[in-house]
Design an enzyme around this catalytic site. Structure first.
Site, PDB file in Angstrom:
ATOM      1  CE  LYS A  13      -6.583  -3.836   1.756  1.00 20.50           C
ATOM      2  NZ  LYS A  13      -6.286  -5.260   1.497  1.00 20.50           N
ATOM      3  NE  ARG A  88      -1.446  -3.692   5.417  1.00 15.64           N
ATOM      4  CZ  ARG A  88      -1.973  -3.435   3.969  1.00 15.64           C
ATOM      5  NH1 ARG A  88      -2.462  -2.270   3.900  1.00 15.64           N
ATOM      6  NH2 ARG A  88      -1.634  -4.101   2.895  1.00 15.64           N
ATOM      7  NE  ARG A 127      -2.621  -6.862  -7.406  1.00 11.62           N
ATOM      8  CZ  ARG A 127      -2.703  -6.240  -5.992  1.00 11.62           C
ATOM      9  NH1 ARG A 127      -4.021  -5.477  -5.740  1.00 11.62           N
ATOM     10  NH2 ARG A 127      -2.348  -6.660  -5.065  1.00 11.62           N
ATOM     11  NE  ARG A 133       0.769  -4.265  -5.647  1.00 12.51           N
ATOM     12  CZ  ARG A 133      -0.317  -4.109  -4.761  1.00 12.51           C
ATOM     13  NH1 ARG A 133      -1.451  -3.466  -5.137  1.00 12.51           N
ATOM     14  NH2 ARG A 133      -0.184  -4.560  -3.521  1.00 12.51           N
ATOM     15  NE  ARG A 144       0.749  -8.362  -0.614  1.00 15.77           N
ATOM     16  CZ  ARG A 144       0.169  -8.278  -1.759  1.00 15.77           C
ATOM     17  NH1 ARG A 144       0.657  -8.951  -2.743  1.00 15.77           N
ATOM     18  NH2 ARG A 144      -0.898  -7.668  -2.053  1.00 15.77           N
TER      19      ARG A 144
HETATM   20  P1  B4P Z   1      -7.382  -5.076  -3.396  1.00 13.65           P
HETATM   21  O1  B4P Z   1      -7.658  -5.803  -2.233  1.00 13.65           O
HETATM   22  O2  B4P Z   1      -7.859  -3.809  -3.750  1.00 13.65           O
HETATM   23  O3  B4P Z   1      -5.774  -5.167  -3.047  1.00 13.65           O
HETATM   24  P2  B4P Z   1      -4.985  -3.883  -2.843  1.00 13.65           P
HETATM   25  O4  B4P Z   1      -5.793  -2.358  -2.341  1.00 13.65           O
HETATM   26  O5  B4P Z   1      -3.990  -3.619  -3.403  1.00 13.65           O
HETATM   27  O6  B4P Z   1      -4.746  -4.391  -1.213  1.00 13.65           O
HETATM   28  P3  B4P Z   1      -3.257  -5.090  -0.859  1.00 13.65           P
HETATM   29  O7  B4P Z   1      -3.345  -5.442   0.630  1.00 13.65           O
HETATM   30  O8  B4P Z   1      -3.011  -5.999  -1.643  1.00 13.65           O
HETATM   31  O9  B4P Z   1      -2.080  -3.987  -1.058  1.00 13.65           O
HETATM   32  P4  B4P Z   1      -1.821  -2.664  -0.254  1.00 13.65           P
HETATM   33  O10 B4P Z   1      -1.440  -1.759  -1.393  1.00 13.65           O
HETATM   34  O11 B4P Z   1      -2.822  -2.260   0.759  1.00 13.65           O
HETATM   35  O12 B4P Z   1      -7.676  -5.962  -4.777  1.00 13.65           O
HETATM   36  C1  B4P Z   1      -6.798  -7.035  -5.131  1.00 13.65           C
HETATM   37  C2  B4P Z   1      -7.356  -7.457  -6.543  1.00 13.65           C
HETATM   38  O13 B4P Z   1      -8.612  -7.946  -6.447  1.00 13.65           O
HETATM   39  C3  B4P Z   1      -7.295  -6.305  -7.761  1.00 13.65           C
HETATM   40  O14 B4P Z   1      -6.547  -6.952  -8.786  1.00 13.65           O
HETATM   41  C4  B4P Z   1      -8.605  -6.162  -8.129  1.00 13.65           C
HETATM   42  O15 B4P Z   1      -8.784  -5.936  -9.335  1.00 13.65           O
HETATM   43  C5  B4P Z   1      -9.461  -7.615  -7.777  1.00 13.65           C
HETATM   44  N1  B4P Z   1     -10.655  -7.445  -7.188  1.00 13.65           N
HETATM   45  C6  B4P Z   1     -11.481  -6.588  -6.353  1.00 13.65           C
HETATM   46  N2  B4P Z   1     -12.497  -6.928  -6.645  1.00 13.65           N
HETATM   47  C7  B4P Z   1     -12.833  -8.071  -7.078  1.00 13.65           C
HETATM   48  C8  B4P Z   1     -14.089  -8.757  -7.259  1.00 13.65           C
HETATM   49  N3  B4P Z   1     -15.158  -8.418  -6.795  1.00 13.65           N
HETATM   50  N4  B4P Z   1     -14.121  -9.874  -7.976  1.00 13.65           N
HETATM   51  C9  B4P Z   1     -12.747 -10.189  -8.694  1.00 13.65           C
HETATM   52  N5  B4P Z   1     -11.557  -9.464  -8.678  1.00 13.65           N
HETATM   53  C10 B4P Z   1     -11.685  -8.227  -7.561  1.00 13.65           C
HETATM   54  O16 B4P Z   1      -0.413  -2.770   0.283  1.00 13.65           O
HETATM   55  C11 B4P Z   1       0.775  -3.216  -0.150  1.00 13.65           C
HETATM   56  C12 B4P Z   1       2.105  -3.351   0.461  1.00 13.65           C
HETATM   57  O17 B4P Z   1       2.331  -1.924   1.040  1.00 13.65           O
HETATM   58  C13 B4P Z   1       1.913  -4.103   2.039  1.00 13.65           C
HETATM   59  O18 B4P Z   1       2.189  -5.556   1.745  1.00 13.65           O
HETATM   60  C14 B4P Z   1       2.711  -3.363   2.885  1.00 13.65           C
HETATM   61  O19 B4P Z   1       4.275  -3.660   2.488  1.00 13.65           O
HETATM   62  C15 B4P Z   1       2.501  -1.948   2.438  1.00 13.65           C
HETATM   63  N6  B4P Z   1       1.686  -1.132   3.346  1.00 13.65           N
HETATM   64  C16 B4P Z   1       0.731  -0.593   2.924  1.00 13.65           C
HETATM   65  N7  B4P Z   1      -0.213   0.076   3.851  1.00 13.65           N
HETATM   66  C17 B4P Z   1       0.500  -0.184   5.056  1.00 13.65           C
HETATM   67  C18 B4P Z   1       0.462   0.006   6.356  1.00 13.65           C
HETATM   68  N8  B4P Z   1      -0.521   0.876   6.912  1.00 13.65           N
HETATM   69  N9  B4P Z   1       1.490  -0.431   7.264  1.00 13.65           N
HETATM   70  C19 B4P Z   1       2.364  -0.997   6.728  1.00 13.65           C
HETATM   71  N10 B4P Z   1       2.785  -1.374   5.390  1.00 13.65           N
HETATM   72  C20 B4P Z   1       1.755  -1.004   4.674  1.00 13.65           C
END
Ligand code: B4P
Length: 187
Positions: A13, A88, A127, A133, A144
């Site tokens: 994402k 979410r 990651r 992280r 998660r």
């Molecule tokens: P992403 O999928 O981009 O991961 P993310 O943005 O960090 O999403 P995530 O759901 O994990 O965490 P968030 O910050 O939203 O990428 C993951 C990995 O994949 C990266 O290392 C990337 O390099 C790799 N990748 C990407 N594309 C690739 C490809 N094509 N091939 C190979 N690798 C690839 O949330 C974190 C925490 O914050 C949540 O658990 C929650 O506690 C809180 N939170 C955030 N928003 C919230 C909300 N709205 N409500 C409640 N809690 C919330």
């Protein structure tokens, strides 16, 4: 244009959101980044949110709804935005619907990044090794993924009823996925 990127943790994402926002000249709102910044700054929200984030749980709506509302009301988000990491939960989706609806706007595209669980685990473990992280530990990653299935995946049906969901295969090169998203959005 209001674009939501939906997908399990690790589905890409953040990666794709950045590319879409830059291409379309839209602001990207990422609740995960805002929360991590609040934790780092020792802000009250960060202090409250940290224990949920570290456990892989969602930060409760009571803590996050005001933050989302404030982001949506910013001048730079009035004409369009890319939403990364929210809504979410059903309550967050309702807030987004209401806020945009009151302005005569709506979510125009929901991009669902489809990635197998095996690949999600591989990426998040990768990651953890690279970035350290605090919520990328094996146990937390499991939580998660469960939380995503329970609280966030039901939003797919909610938006599918409106015909705005586009399922995009989230495996392959970052560029190929970005190209597919561009094709789907038509811009
Ligand atoms: P992403 O999928 O981009 O991961 P993310 O943005 O960090 O999403 P995530 O759901 O994990 O965490 P968030 O910050 O939203 O990428 C993951 C990995 O994949 C990266 O290392 C990337 O390099 C790799 N990748 C990407 N594309 C690739 C490809 N094509 N091939 C190979 N690798 C690839 O949330 C974190 C925490 O914050 C949540 O658990 C929650 O506690 C809180 N939170 C955030 N928003 C919230 C909300 N709205 N409500 C409640 N809690 C919330």
């Amino acid at each position: 244009m209001f674009v939501l990127i939906l997908g399990a943790p690790g589905s890409g994402k953040g990666t794709q959101g950045k590319i879409i926002a830059a291409r379309l000249g839209l602001v990207k709102i990422t609740t995960g980044d805002i929360l991590r910044a609040a934790v780092k700054a020792g802000a009250p929200l960060g202090r409250d949110a940290k224990k949920f984030m570290d456990a892989g749980k969602l930060v409760p709506d009571a803590l996050i709804l005001d933050l989302i509302k404030a982001e949506l009301d910013k001048p730079e988000a009035k004409e369009g935005a890319v939403f990364d990491g929210f809504p979410r939960t059903a309550a967050q989706a309702e807030l987004v619907d209401q806020t945009l609806g009151a302005r005569g706007q709506r979510l125009t595209h929901v991009l669902l990044l489809d990635v197998t669980e095996e690949e999600l685990l591989r990426r998040l473990h990768g990651r953890a090794a690279l970035e350290g992280r605090s919520d990328d530990t094996p146990e937390t990653v499991r939580t998660r993924l469960q939380v995503y299935q329970q609280d966030t995946a039901p939003l797919i049906a909610h938006y599918a009823q409106r015909g705005v969901v586009h399922r995009v295969l989230g495996t392959g090169s970052v560029e190929a996925i970005a190209g597919e998203i561009q094709r789907v959005i038509g811009r």
